[in-house]
Design a protein around this motif. Structure first.
Motif, PDB file in Angstrom:
ATOM      1  N   UNK A  37       0.832  -1.211   0.000  1.00  0.00           N
ATOM      2  CA  UNK A  37       0.000   0.000   0.000  1.00  0.00           C
ATOM      3  C   UNK A  37       0.869   1.265   0.000  1.00  0.00           C
ATOM      4  N   UNK A  38       1.963   1.220   0.768  1.00  0.00           N
ATOM      5  CA  UNK A  38       2.868   2.379   0.840  1.00  0.00           C
ATOM      6  C   UNK A  38       3.478   2.676  -0.523  1.00  0.00           C
ATOM      7  N   UNK A  39       3.892   1.633  -1.232  1.00  0.00           N
ATOM      8  CA  UNK A  39       4.507   1.810  -2.552  1.00  0.00           C
ATOM      9  C   UNK A  39       3.481   2.301  -3.576  1.00  0.00           C
ATOM     10  N   UNK A  40       2.274   1.757  -3.514  1.00  0.00           N
ATOM     11  CA  UNK A  40       1.235   2.189  -4.448  1.00  0.00           C
ATOM     12  C   UNK A  40       0.853   3.646  -4.200  1.00  0.00           C
ATOM     13  N   UNK A  41       0.781   4.041  -2.929  1.00  0.00           N
ATOM     14  CA  UNK A  41       0.470   5.435  -2.599  1.00  0.00           C
ATOM     15  C   UNK A  41       1.580   6.373  -3.051  1.00  0.00           C
ATOM     16  N   UNK A  42       2.821   5.832  -3.112  1.00  0.00           N
ATOM     17  CA  UNK A  42       3.958   6.633  -3.580  1.00  0.00           C
ATOM     18  C   UNK A  42       3.992   6.709  -5.103  1.00  0.00           C
ATOM     19  N   UNK A  43       2.970   6.139  -5.759  1.00  0.00           N
ATOM     20  CA  UNK A  43       2.818   6.184  -7.212  1.00  0.00           C
ATOM     21  C   UNK A  43       3.858   5.329  -7.935  1.00  0.00           C
ATOM     22  N   UNK A  44       4.277   4.252  -7.288  1.00  0.00           N
ATOM     23  CA  UNK A  44       5.172   3.299  -7.943  1.00  0.00           C
ATOM     24  C   UNK A  44       4.344   2.437  -8.893  1.00  0.00           C
ATOM     25  N   UNK A 228       3.880   8.271 -12.009  1.00  0.00           N
ATOM     26  CA  UNK A 228       3.907   7.211 -13.022  1.00  0.00           C
ATOM     27  C   UNK A 228       3.941   7.757 -14.441  1.00  0.00           C
ATOM     28  N   UNK A 229       3.480   8.984 -14.646  1.00  0.00           N
ATOM     29  CA  UNK A 229       3.568   9.580 -15.976  1.00  0.00           C
ATOM     30  C   UNK A 229       5.023   9.694 -16.421  1.00  0.00           C
ATOM     31  N   UNK A 230       5.915   9.833 -15.445  1.00  0.00           N
ATOM     32  CA  UNK A 230       7.349   9.899 -15.764  1.00  0.00           C
ATOM     33  C   UNK A 230       7.808   8.600 -16.410  1.00  0.00           C
ATOM     34  N   UNK A 252      13.707  17.394  -4.428  1.00  0.00           N
ATOM     35  CA  UNK A 252      13.590  18.039  -3.121  1.00  0.00           C
ATOM     36  C   UNK A 252      12.176  18.519  -2.858  1.00  0.00           C
ATOM     37  N   UNK A 253      11.305  18.403  -3.854  1.00  0.00           N
ATOM     38  CA  UNK A 253       9.929  18.871  -3.698  1.00  0.00           C
ATOM     39  C   UNK A 253       9.035  17.833  -3.059  1.00  0.00           C
ATOM     40  N   UNK A 254       7.742  18.049  -3.185  1.00  0.00           N
ATOM     41  CA  UNK A 254       6.756  17.157  -2.568  1.00  0.00           C
ATOM     42  C   UNK A 254       6.503  15.963  -3.495  1.00  0.00           C
ATOM     43  N   UNK A 255       7.571  15.194  -3.756  1.00  0.00           N
ATOM     44  CA  UNK A 255       7.452  14.059  -4.655  1.00  0.00           C
ATOM     45  C   UNK A 255       7.206  12.779  -3.872  1.00  0.00           C
ATOM     46  N   UNK A 256       6.403  11.905  -4.426  1.00  0.00           N
ATOM     47  CA  UNK A 256       6.075  10.669  -3.707  1.00  0.00           C
ATOM     48  C   UNK A 256       7.078   9.554  -3.982  1.00  0.00           C
ATOM     49  N   UNK A 257       7.961   9.736  -4.957  1.00  0.00           N
ATOM     50  CA  UNK A 257       9.037   8.762  -5.163  1.00  0.00           C
ATOM     51  C   UNK A 257       8.776   7.708  -6.212  1.00  0.00           C
ATOM     52  N   UNK A 258       7.565   7.696  -6.792  1.00  0.00           N
ATOM     53  CA  UNK A 258       7.222   6.644  -7.739  1.00  0.00           C
ATOM     54  C   UNK A 258       8.133   6.577  -8.948  1.00  0.00           C
ATOM     55  N   UNK A 259       8.523   7.743  -9.469  1.00  0.00           N
ATOM     56  CA  UNK A 259       9.378   7.774 -10.664  1.00  0.00           C
ATOM     57  C   UNK A 259      10.736   7.155 -10.374  1.00  0.00           C
TER      58      UNK A 259
END
Length: 482
Positions: A37-44, A228-230, A252-259
């Motif tokens: 769930x954590x990874x999916x919320x991070x847009x992985x 994920x668009x990345x 450094x911004x409010x990125x969720x880390x998925x890319x």
């Protein structure tokens, strides 16, 4: 800061395991669910998450893990290893030509930060390789694109080859390459056009430039905040151009880390650099192992040490350490150190690189105003030369005079002096190899538990190991001066 949400979720999942005297299959299933769930919320990417969780579960489900000593720590170790593999295992250097110039094509969509990243990369090459790069302005479509490149280039003193907006980009690149060979430039960085989305015309143009110059690197610049668009963008450019690497901006911004966690797994192409700030110096090599450590809240001591080594004058640092050891550290030294620390970037980012500090409740949403440093400098500069050299002179009447001179409240002056004395005491212990100074700073407990203790011990060993080298270098410098 990047990955904060993901880090918090993963740390909570791991903390539940650590509190259990024995980890069961049910506990493992629950932890894997929370990680998923954590990874999916991070847009992985969904497929990446599915494969990752499956691999971790299979490795952690073995009897030797669940029935062994400290099963929770072993599972954390497995998650850390798999995160590192997911992002590429090790840093990948730039491809370099056998004979100059090395040609680097910067590609990407509009707004990703291509031009600024090109400038950051050129500055890095100048500083680290003593290179003589040349920019080629091949974006003739976006309004003021050439002007922006010229402004970036002027900041770092790098020449720009341009022919205006009425010449075909392929012809501009052809003539620019001739200029680079004539002037013996080590690197050619081609700033290409972008679009709001991938289209055939853009790709044909980029393919023609690639065919002409056969670049050593085709770096795709991606805004990490696009999630994920990345990944979709990376796949599109890779299919047409066969990119050699990726640069992630705005980390450094409010990125969720998925890319960051999906691109390598989906495209097979390495992330080579990450941008974590607005300054021209804010471009770092991407180290998958260090990023995995940061995501799990274990800090990133190696990057912190490298930043310190890059921004601190070695001779001055050695003299400062000697003064701390001898207890002669004064406000002049404090002022010099303050200037060097601020060069490393936002203080809140530096603190969060320390093990266990990424999601420390006391530091939640910490935002240190740069004006605070200006106020401290104003207080110190209001001191007389004698007061700066002898911190023990700070009696109440002198403190009141400082407050009036700096235009700051007396309570602020008292706080600054107290912090100076605490830092002086702690750093004296650390420079002598006694990490209890660091323990006292965190209330008697090392940040990050055992992981934090190990990281701090590594730092102490590195400081001791480097001491002899610094002294040797310092002696050579002094000998040369004589």
């Amino acid at each position: 800061m990047a990955f904060e949400g993901l880090t918090e979720r993963l740390q909570k999942a791991m903390e539940k395991l650590r509190r259990k005297p024995k980890v069961t299959e049910a506990d493992l299933r629950e932890t894997m669910r929370e990680i998923r769930l954590a990874l999916l919320e991070a847009d992985v990417n969904f497929k990446v998450v599915k494969d990752f969780v499956k691999t971790v579960r299979e490795k952690a489900a073995g009897a030797e893990v669940l029935k062994g000593l400290n099963p929770a720590q072993q599972i954390v170790k497995i998650v850390n290893e798999e995160l590192t593999k997911l992002m590429g295992e090790e840093a990948v250097p730039l491809n370099k030509a056998k004979h100059i110039p090395t040609v680097i094509m910067m590609v990407g969509l509009q707004g990703a930060g291509k031009t600024t990243t090109a400038g950051k990369l050129a500055l890095r090459l100048k500083n680290e390789d003593h290179a003589r790069p040349l920019f080629i302005a091949a974006d003739v479509y976006r309004p003021a694109a050439i002007t922006q490149l010229q402004q970036v280039a002027s900041k770092i003193d790098v020449p720009v080859f341009e022919k205006g907006t009425d010449v075909d980009p392929v012809e501009i690149v052809r003539e620019g390459m001739e200029v680079a060979k004539k002037n013996h430039n080590d690197y050619v960085i081609i700033d290409t056009a972008g679009r709001l989305q991938i289209d055939e015309q853009l790709m044909d143009e980029l393919a023609n430039i690639k065919k002409l110059v056969n670049p050593n690197e085709i770096l795709l610049v991606i805004d990490s905040m696009t999630g994920q668009n990345a990944v979709n963008t990376a796949e599109g450019f890779d299919d047409k151009l066969d990119i050699t690497g990726v640069v992630l901006t705005k980390l450094d911004g409010d990125t969720r880390g998925g890319a960051a966690m999906s691109i390598r797994a989906v495209t097979g192409k390495p992330i080579k650099f990450v941008g974590e700030g607005e300054k021209m110096e804010d471009l770092d090599v991407f180290h998958p192992d260090r990023m995995a450590s940061r995501i799990l809240g274990m800090g990133d001591m190696m990057t912190l040490i490298e930043k310190a080594q890059k921004n601190f004058d070695e001779e001055q640092a050695q003299e400062t350490m000697d003064k701390m050891r001898e207890n002669t550290f004064d406000y002049n030294d404090f002022l010099a150190q303050l200037d060097q620390v601020t060069k490393m970037g936002p203080i809140e980012n530096i603190i969060k690189m320390m093990p266990g500090m990424a999601n420390n409740p006391a530091l939640k949403n910490i935002n240190i105003d740069p004006k605070q440093f200006a106020h401290i400098k104003a207080i110190i500069l209001s001191m007389t030369p004698e007061e700066r050299e002898n911190p023990d002179l700070m009696n109440p009447s002198r403190r009141r005079r400082l407050a009036a001179g700096a235009g700051r409240p007396i309570v602020e002056v008292n706080r600054m002096i107290k912090q100076f004395n605490q830092m002086k005491k702690m750093m004296k212990q650390v420079t002598n190899g006694n990490m209890s100074g660091m323990q006292n700073m965190f209330g008697g407990q090392m940040p990050g538990g055992k992981m934090g203790q190990m990281a701090m011990n590594r730092m102490a060993r590195k400081m001791k190991k480097d001491k002899a080298k610094r002294i040797k270098k310092l002696r050579k410098l002094r000998k040369k001066r004589k």
